[in-house]
Design an enzyme around this catalytic site. Structure first.
Site, PDB file in Angstrom:
ATOM      1  CB  SER A 138      35.259  23.360  11.428  1.00 19.73           C
ATOM      2  OG  SER A 138      34.590  24.403  10.720  1.00 19.73           O
ATOM      3  CG  ASP A 139      32.189  19.563   6.724  1.00 19.02           C
ATOM      4  OD1 ASP A 139      31.911  20.470   5.909  1.00 19.02           O
ATOM      5  OD2 ASP A 139      32.115  18.352   6.440  1.00 19.02           O
ATOM      6  CD1 TRP A 140      27.498  24.989   6.884  1.00 16.65           C
ATOM      7  CD2 TRP A 140      28.426  25.672   4.980  1.00 16.65           C
ATOM      8  NE1 TRP A 140      26.755  26.045   6.419  1.00 16.65           N
ATOM      9  CE2 TRP A 140      27.306  26.489   5.243  1.00 16.65           C
ATOM     10  CE3 TRP A 140      29.163  25.907   3.813  1.00 16.65           C
ATOM     11  CZ2 TRP A 140      26.912  27.525   4.408  1.00 16.65           C
ATOM     12  CZ3 TRP A 140      28.768  26.943   2.977  1.00 16.65           C
ATOM     13  CH2 TRP A 140      27.664  27.737   3.274  1.00 16.65           C
ATOM     14  N   GLY A 141      29.831  24.849   9.463  1.00 16.66           N
ATOM     15  CA  GLY A 141      29.007  25.057  10.652  1.00 16.66           C
ATOM     16  C   GLY A 141      29.303  24.161  11.828  1.00 16.66           C
ATOM     17  CB  ALA A 142      31.568  21.257  12.227  1.00 17.36           C
TER      18      ALA A 142
END
Length: 720
Positions: free
Chosen positions: A265-269
């Protein structure tokens, strides 16, 4: 380690240890990190315990051999099974030696040099202890309001796909055997570049036909080159956030494309599925994300807090977790981390490789090949015996590395002023800021005008500060800030030659700049060696050869404006078109101010004698297209010859033209070259209305020329 040994390791792991492999935390969480004490608050807020850190599988943002060795050593001692960490980082356009931003690299159209830049970045990263680069970003970008266009290589599917392959080769090579390589992670899957309004993280809604025809090919090219990882996009796509989109991740990426690498995932996604409104809480976000096939959750704790619970209650099968863990272990094994958890990390090699003469030289060469000459009214190249006023907020600024250059240092950056002073005597250069990026004073303006009056030619360094583009750097007004336009107008009123050099991360509305400058050079954010490269170009030691990989609009109201658009039923240029009732703006042209593929040189080229080897093509043979290119100026140069094709009648509408090939040639003054391209039936295929991918028999127009607007053409027919 052999596969049966990996399976044995997996079988020894507890449920919590397995879940830990799916978690990625930032560097300060880990013992051995120099800034570990700074994370106390976030650790408490996220509910992260020391046990969670011991089980964690990967680290985000660590760099420096000494620190990474310390982190890895401590982790190996505390992790029950001694499973090494994966060290990941954003190495977008250089590690410590910063190359031009990717959009600039796209304008070089130089695939081998782009590959070399990625290889050198990987070398610096590898000896600093990094294992994975979050690069390349291959999101097709047609909206310059979106700040992340600076991370892409432009608006064209074909060119983006070519760069995707080159950059993956550069970063990754043969990962298991080549020295000083890092695993490559292509991003952001999928269609992140089509965010509505150019606003970051925003909604994307498009047909599957458009997705497959234009947006997916560059990701597929990266994977075909062997890219080890994929990162999910922040956006929703047709109603579903990518990170929890099973159809996109499981059905398309995993099953149709057979991708068995690591999906992150991307950051915090993962947790963002909650504000998106498709998950009630972290537990549901964890379930939907693991079901979608995401292996690593970056910097949120939905997996940490809820995956074990979901498995124990029978909502998720443990086999789904095991698949993800095994993919992560396989990547660690491919990197050789079980045999040597420190891999290439070496302070001695850092001193040898980082910012070495070879790396700086390549950065300088690529910067020079990325700068696009947009206008030149016989002002450039500058004469080395002239007195020059170098004015503007970028005259002496160190802010020329651009977004995603966190490893770069101001101390290592060659400024515009420093570059100019390597070419001429110091007393020939008069420096004045004139104004800031977004504000200025009358005193600054007066000082600049006094300096300008003493010079024979005025060079202005204008543009955006790096925070005005990149992630979360969307802008609704893509003109230069008003204070800079006023500075340009005041300088122009002196009646002296004015050269404007632009530092920015996106195509800008340059209508005012073009009006008041005698020459305009688009320098982008040129990187560590930017000042040297600029001086090379401005004084003619390097002849500009770059061509735009993204169109520049007349105004933001045209956006998105791109070259490979579709005709309408009422095209403006139809022979029988009525004056009003056609597809047009009443207050602006339809086309771009500077189109895709455009770029000037200090010499001139003449295209002639476009010819075809035959007028028909079958699936079994090939058609040769040749065009004669002559250097009609008095300077040696490098020209990018471009080949486009239009399918005149299709099952669905086809673009007015599509880039299908290009060639870079070097020509001495007065010399000619016959440039030859080969067309096959495969190049004529496209997605039909029923999503079959094939070509149609019928007529095609083939074009060749220096850009997407100024072209010669011939007709041929495909017979099947």
């Amino acid at each position: 380690m052999k596969n049966d040994q990996l399976m044995n390791l997996l079988n020894q792991m507890t449920l919590n240890e397995k879940v830990g492999q799916l978690v990625q935390l930032a560097t300060p969480f880990f013992k051995g990190a120099s800034d570990r004490g700074q994370i106390t608050g976030p650790m408490q807020e996220m509910g992260i315990k020391e046990e969670d850190i011991r089980n964690t599988g990967s680290v985000l943002g660590a760099s420096g051999a000494n620190e990474i060795i310390n982190i890895q050593k401590t982790h190996m001692e505390e992790n029950r099974l001694g499973i090494p960490l994966l060290i990941m980082s954003d190495i977008v356009h250089g590690f410590k030696t910063i190359f031009p931003v990717p959009l600039a690299i796209g304008c070089s159209w130089d695939l081998p040099l782009a590959e070399k830049s990625a290889a050198l970045a990987a070398k610096e990263a590898a000896v600093s202890g990094v294992h994975v680069s979050f690069s390349p970003m291959v999101d097709l970008s047609r909206d310059p309001r979106w700040g992340r266009v600076m991370e892409s290589t432009g608006e064209d599917t074909y060119l983006n796909s070519k760069f995707a392959r080159s950059l993956v080769r550069g970063f990754q090579g043969k990962l298991a055997s080549d020295s000083y390589k890092v695993a490559s992670c292509v991003k952001h899957f999928a269609a992140y570049g089509a965010a509505e309004g150019g606003r970051d993280y925003n909604t994307v809604d498009m047909s599957e036909w458009m997705l497959r025809e234009s947006y997916l090919p560059a990701y597929k090219a990266a994977l075909d080159e062997g890219c080890e990882m994929v990162m999910t996009a922040f956006n929703i796509l047709n109603g579903l956030p990518s990170t929890g989109n099973k159809k996109l991740m499981r059905d398309l990426l995993r099953e149709e494309w057979n991708f068995d690498g690591v999906l992150i995932s991307d950051w915090g996604a993962v947790k963002e599925l909650i504000p998106h409104g498709v998950a009630e809480d972290e537990k549901e976000a964890a379930r939907k994300t693991i079901e979608a096939g995401v292996d690593i959750e970056m910097m949120t704790t939905c997996y940490t807090n809820h995956l074990s619970e979901l498995i124990e209650e029978g909502t998720i099968k443990e086999e789904m977790l095991d698949e993800a863990v095994l993919r992560i272990l396989k990547l660690k094994n491919k990197l050789g981390l079980f045999e040597n958890p420190y891999r290439h990390a070496s302070e001695e090699k850092e001193n040898e490789f980082i910012l070495s003469a070879e790396h700086r030289s390549t950065a300088r060469e690529l910067a020079g090949k990325s700068m696009v000459l947009l206008k030149n009214e016989s002002v450039l190249p500058l004469k080395k015996d002239e007195k020059i006023a170098l004015i503007g907020p970028f005259a002496a600024s160190k802010d020329i590395l651009g977004p995603w250059s966190w490893g770069g240092s101001d101390a290592d950056t060659i400024t515009f002023e420093e570059g100019i002073k390597t070419k001429i005597q110091q007393e020939q250069v008069l420096i004045s800021e004139g104004c800031g990026i977004e504000s200025g004073s009358q005193q600054q303006l007066n000082e600049a005008l006094e300096k300008a009056k003493q010079a024979e030619v005025i060079v202005l360094g204008l543009g955006e500060h790096s925070d005005m583009s990149g992630e979360a750097g969307s802008r609704s007004n893509i003109k230069l800030p008003e204070v800079q336009l006023e500075l340009l107008k005041e300088i122009k009123s002196l009646g002296k030659p004015v050269v404007t050099v632009l530092f920015n991360g996106r195509p800008l509305d340059l209508t005012d700049v073009i009006k008041h400058a005698d020459a305009v050079l688009e320098a982008w954010y040129p990187g560590t060696e930017g000042g040297h490269a600029l001086a090379d170009i401005l004084f003619g030691d390097v002849n500009p050869s770059a061509k735009l990989s993204m169109s520049f609009p007349y105004s933001v109201g045209q956006v998105p404006v791109y070259y490979n658009n579709y005709n309408t039923g009422r095209p403006k240029d139809a022979p029988d078109a009525q004056i009003r009732f056609v597809s047009q703006y009443l207050d602006a042209p339809n086309e771009a101010l500077f189109p895709f593929g455009y770029g000037l040189s200090y010499t001139t080229y003449h295209y002639s004698d476009l010819s075809l080897s035959q007028t028909t093509l079958t699936p079994e043979d090939h058609l040769k297209v040749s065009v004669k290119v002559t250097n009609t100026g008095d300077t040696a140069g490098e020209e990018i010859v471009q080949l486009y094709i239009r399918d005149l009648v299709g099952d669905v509408v086809r673009p007015l033209k599509e880039l299908k090939d290009f060639a870079k040639i070097k020509l001495q003054p007065g010399k000619s070259s016959l440039v030859e391209f080969t067309i096959s039936e495969e190049q004529l295929r496209y997605y039909h209305g029923d999503l079959t991918y094939e070509s149609d028999a019928g007529k095609f127009e083939v074009f060749a020329g220096p850009d997407s607007k100024n072209l010669q053409s011939q007709i041929f027919e495909l017979k099947k």
